[in-house]
Design an enzyme around this catalytic site. Structure first.
Site, mmCIF file in Angstrom:
data_model
loop_
_atom_site.group_PDB
_atom_site.id
_atom_site.type_symbol
_atom_site.label_atom_id
_atom_site.label_comp_id
_atom_site.label_asym_id
_atom_site.label_seq_id
_atom_site.Cartn_x
_atom_site.Cartn_y
_atom_site.Cartn_z
ATOM 1 C CD GLU A 76 -26.791 -11.259 17.249
ATOM 2 O OE1 GLU A 76 -27.848 -11.902 17.261
ATOM 3 O OE2 GLU A 76 -25.852 -11.474 16.448
ATOM 4 C CB SER A 89 11.000 -27.950 32.931
ATOM 5 O OG SER A 89 12.152 -28.437 33.583
ATOM 6 C CG LEU A 90 8.005 -31.687 29.308
ATOM 7 C CD1 LEU A 90 7.210 -31.829 28.020
ATOM 8 C CD2 LEU A 90 7.825 -32.914 30.189
ATOM 9 C CE LYS A 99 7.956 -26.735 25.139
ATOM 10 N NZ LYS A 99 8.196 -25.299 24.978
ATOM 11 C CD GLU A 116 2.567 -23.368 28.059
ATOM 12 O OE1 GLU A 116 3.041 -22.252 27.804
ATOM 13 O OE2 GLU A 116 3.042 -24.140 28.917
ATOM 14 C CE LYS A 171 2.702 -34.462 28.022
ATOM 15 N NZ LYS A 171 1.484 -33.775 28.401
ATOM 16 C CB CYS A 174 9.995 11.305 1.154
ATOM 17 S SG CYS A 174 9.172 12.270 -0.109
HETATM 18 ZN ZN LIG Z 1 8.960 10.902 -2.037
#
Ligand SMILES: [Zn+2]
Length: 676
Positions: A30, A77-78, A109, A178, A296, A436
């Site tokens: 749809e 960056s942290l 995070k 992210e 934070k 096998c």
């Molecule tokens: Zn087998």
């Protein structure tokens, strides 16, 4: 035009329901219909196409290189830590500067790719990677294909009620977050890549990163990427907010997805630690992978007071979950037989907790791996869990002082299949997998029988997964030939089988007895023998008896049969079970001769390569059709390829064909060629 506007709103509304709220109200079909309608209307009225129209998500051409962009505010960056004690220490330091009214937010995070999005006058104008924090790459075209990212900021009321038109158009807003892929979408993606024989991604994070850096936004658009906001860069003209949680709420109001639902605000560092503990196990319940939590200080004025170090803010820290590793002892090594006949050694472990889950088994992949690791039964080992896959063994851990106690046992590679006790084989010397290849091995019979009955093989309509599964588990069938001896009553014992369905299946099975030898050879599922090789063999040997009598030299003489295939054919017919099976098939009255009768050959000597998904054919069905008409289906594109048939979401072969100037045709054009 009213129609166009309302369609756009409807589509945005459904994107939001699907990608942000995960509560779709309509089916994919749809949804596609709405998109199609909008596309058609816009085609007729190109002047009405706006930059925030859902059709503009995938509009860009492939790019050669991504441009570098400088971030307006560096993406820092942290500080991160694996230790609860260090979180406590951090809490103490914060408390020194902010003794009162302190609040912390704790949010998951996400293990994704950091990106920044800029909305100018409310419109998405730039998407960039983090890069080195100062400069990133401009990936706007790819970012636009992510459907959880609104192309224009909207108010929630508008998303909920498509009659309200309001856009916060004076805003400049730069949000950071992210890009990631859900665990289930990641598995689907890898499944699809596997079916196209393309390289798989190791984990969801790699999948997100790889998809985001595609030079062709069309490919990115097929990858079901998502986005979640966690912080911001420059902001002007937006509603004011005083805390981090108010910022998240504001984002939600604009239609931007955040972790708000899973973000908790607490006033004591001890409570932060409780949440860390809790998330270590509850992380499994989230649809996406997280590798820790971000803590934070909630109030912006307090954040300001704490300020930054050279590298990172003092008001935030990330807590990383302990690695998903643990130490335990191997109780035993057993061998499992997969549906393709591959033998996989599995270590049975003394149960151990690993990142919140009890582990009692780990895979050893193959027998070479056991040698490589030098693992013995009774050894103490380090195991690791990554994502949803079963844990693996990383290494043997020598016990202090003495390496081993002397009671450890060496694992010996079996010479028989543990299920059917038939000899096992290695296809090629350099291959690591032992298999096998006994077609009546119960471990493989099910898959084998589904293949046997498939359209390209014996073409028995109605004998699919569900029926086969029951026939085998109820022990009504123990080899392929048994199906030719079944009575209607046998099918009536199965679930969902009534008189008519049973009769139809009996008829379909009886009809399949007249298929040519080539189909039967393909249906038997001999390793390395595909449809094309089956035809070659049938044409050369004409009857199954002659093929069974063939020597290695006889087979090798045939141009299309290589040493590997010759070897698999010989091994297959040497199995005692194969002989019995063929006898039973003959007794049931199957055709074991090739009918040498050829129709017109309009595709004679033309080479075809298929890429992407076809609508009216399976891949092998299309290839069979080409062969039937004299053509030659191959798997890789070269300048000798005559046609590349591109289905939906074509892969790298498509790009290669373009580069080499090979003719690319659609499925419709392909069908026309067949009808010529
Ligand atoms: Zn087998």
């Amino acid at each position: 035009m009213k129609n166009i506007d309302s369609l756009k709103k409807q589509i945005r509304h459904h994107d939001y329901l699907y990608y942000v709220l995960a509560q779709p109200e309509i089916s994919d079909t749809e949804y596609d219909k709405l998109m199609k309608q909008l596309e058609e209307l816009e085609k007729k009225n190109p002047e009405l196409i706006t930059p925030d129209s859902p059709t503009q998500r995938v509009s860009g051409q492939a790019v050669k290189d991504f441009k570098t962009v400088k971030h307006s505010v560096p993406m820092l960056s942290l500080d991160n830590t694996y230790s609860a004690d260090e979180i406590l220490e951090w809490g103490k330091r914060v408390k020194k500067s902010i003794p009162d009214d302190l609040e912390y937010t704790v949010e998951p995070k996400i293990d994704g790719v950091s990106c920044t999005l800029t909305y100018n006058k409310g419109l998405l104008t730039l998407g960039a990677t983090r890069g080195d924090g100062e400069n990133g790459e401009d990936i706007t075209l790819n970012i636009k294909t992510i459907r959880s990212i609104p192309l224009a900021l909207v108010s929630l009321r508008q998303l909920a009620d498509s009659s309200i038109v309001h856009r916060p158009s004076s805003i400049v807003l730069e949000v950071r977050g992210e890009v990631y892929i859900d665990k289930t979408d990641f598995q689907e993606l890898n499944k699809k890549l596997a079916s196209l024989s393309e390289k798989l991604f190791a984990n969801p994070r790699n999948a997100a990163a790889g998809s985001l850096r595609q030079k062709n936004p069309k490919i990115t658009g097929t990858r079901k990427l998502r986005f979640i906001v966690h912080s911001y860069g420059t902001i002007s003209g937006a509603e004011k907010f005083k805390t981090h949680s108010e910022f998240l709420k504001l984002c939600e109001k604009y239609g931007l997805p955040t972790t708000l639902k899973n973000t908790k605000t607490v006033n004591k560092i001890e409570k932060v630690l409780e949440l860390c503990k809790k998330w270590e196990t509850e992380r499994e319940k989230l649809p996406y992978e997280i590798d820790g939590l971000v803590i934070k200080v909630n109030r912006l004025d307090q954040q300001q007071k704490l300020g930054f170090t050279m590298k990172s803010p003092r008001w935030a820290i990330s807590y990383k979950f302990p690695a998903k590793q643990a130490t335990t002892k191997i109780k035993n090594i057993i061998v499992q037989v997969g549906r393709t006949g591959i033998l996989t050694p599995v270590a049975e472990l003394e149960p151990v907790e690993c990142a919140g889950v009890t582990i009692s088994r780990a895979t050893l992949h193959n027998f070479d791996e056991i040698q490589r690791l030098g693992v013995k039964i009774g050894d103490t080992v380090l195991i690791e869990r990554a994502g949803e896959v079963i844990p693996k063994i990383i290494k043997v851990i020598p016990l202090s002082g003495t390496k081993r106690t002397g009671t450890e046992k060496k694992f010996s590679i079996p010479d028989k299949c543990p299920v059917c006790k038939q000899p096992i084989v290695k296809e090629k010397e350099e291959e690591v997998a032992w298999r096998c290849i006994n077609t009546v091995c119960p471990a493989q019979l099910e898959r084998g029988l589904v293949h046997f009955a498939s359209r390209e093989a014996m073409d028995i309509e109605g004998l699919g997964d569900a029926a086969v599964e029951q026939l085998i588990s109820k022990k009504i069938v123990s080899d392929f030939a048994d199906i030719y001896y079944l009575k209607k009553d046998d099918f009536l014992k199965l679930e969902l089988f009534k008189e008519k369905k049973a009769q139809n299946l009996i008829t379909a099975i009886a009809n399949s007895k007249t298929r040519p030898l080539s189909r039967l050879l393909y249906a038997l599922g001999i390793r390395n023998v595909g449809e094309k090789a089956a035809i070659t063999l049938a044409e050369k040997f004409l009857t199954i008896d002659k093929l069974m009598d063939a020597t290695y030299e006889d087979l090798e003489k045939i141009f299309e049969i290589g040493p590997v295939m010759a070897d698999s054919i010989l091994k297959f017919f040497k199995l005692p079970a194969t002989g019995k099976l063929i006898e039973k098939l003959k007794k049931a009255g199957l055709n074991i001769k090739e009918n040498v009768k050829k129709g017109p050959q309009p595709l004679k000597d033309k080479t075809f390569v298929f890429t992407g998904e076809l609508k009216q054919f399976t891949r092998s069905g299309a290839e069979a059709k080409v062969r039937e008409l004299g053509g030659n289906p191959t798997s890789s594109v070269s300048k000798n390829t005559d046609f590349v048939v591109a289905g939906t979401s074509p892969g790298s072969k498509y790009e290669k064909a373009k580069k080499l100037g090979v003719k690319i045709i659609s499925e419709q054009e392909f069908i026309k060629l067949l009808l010529k």
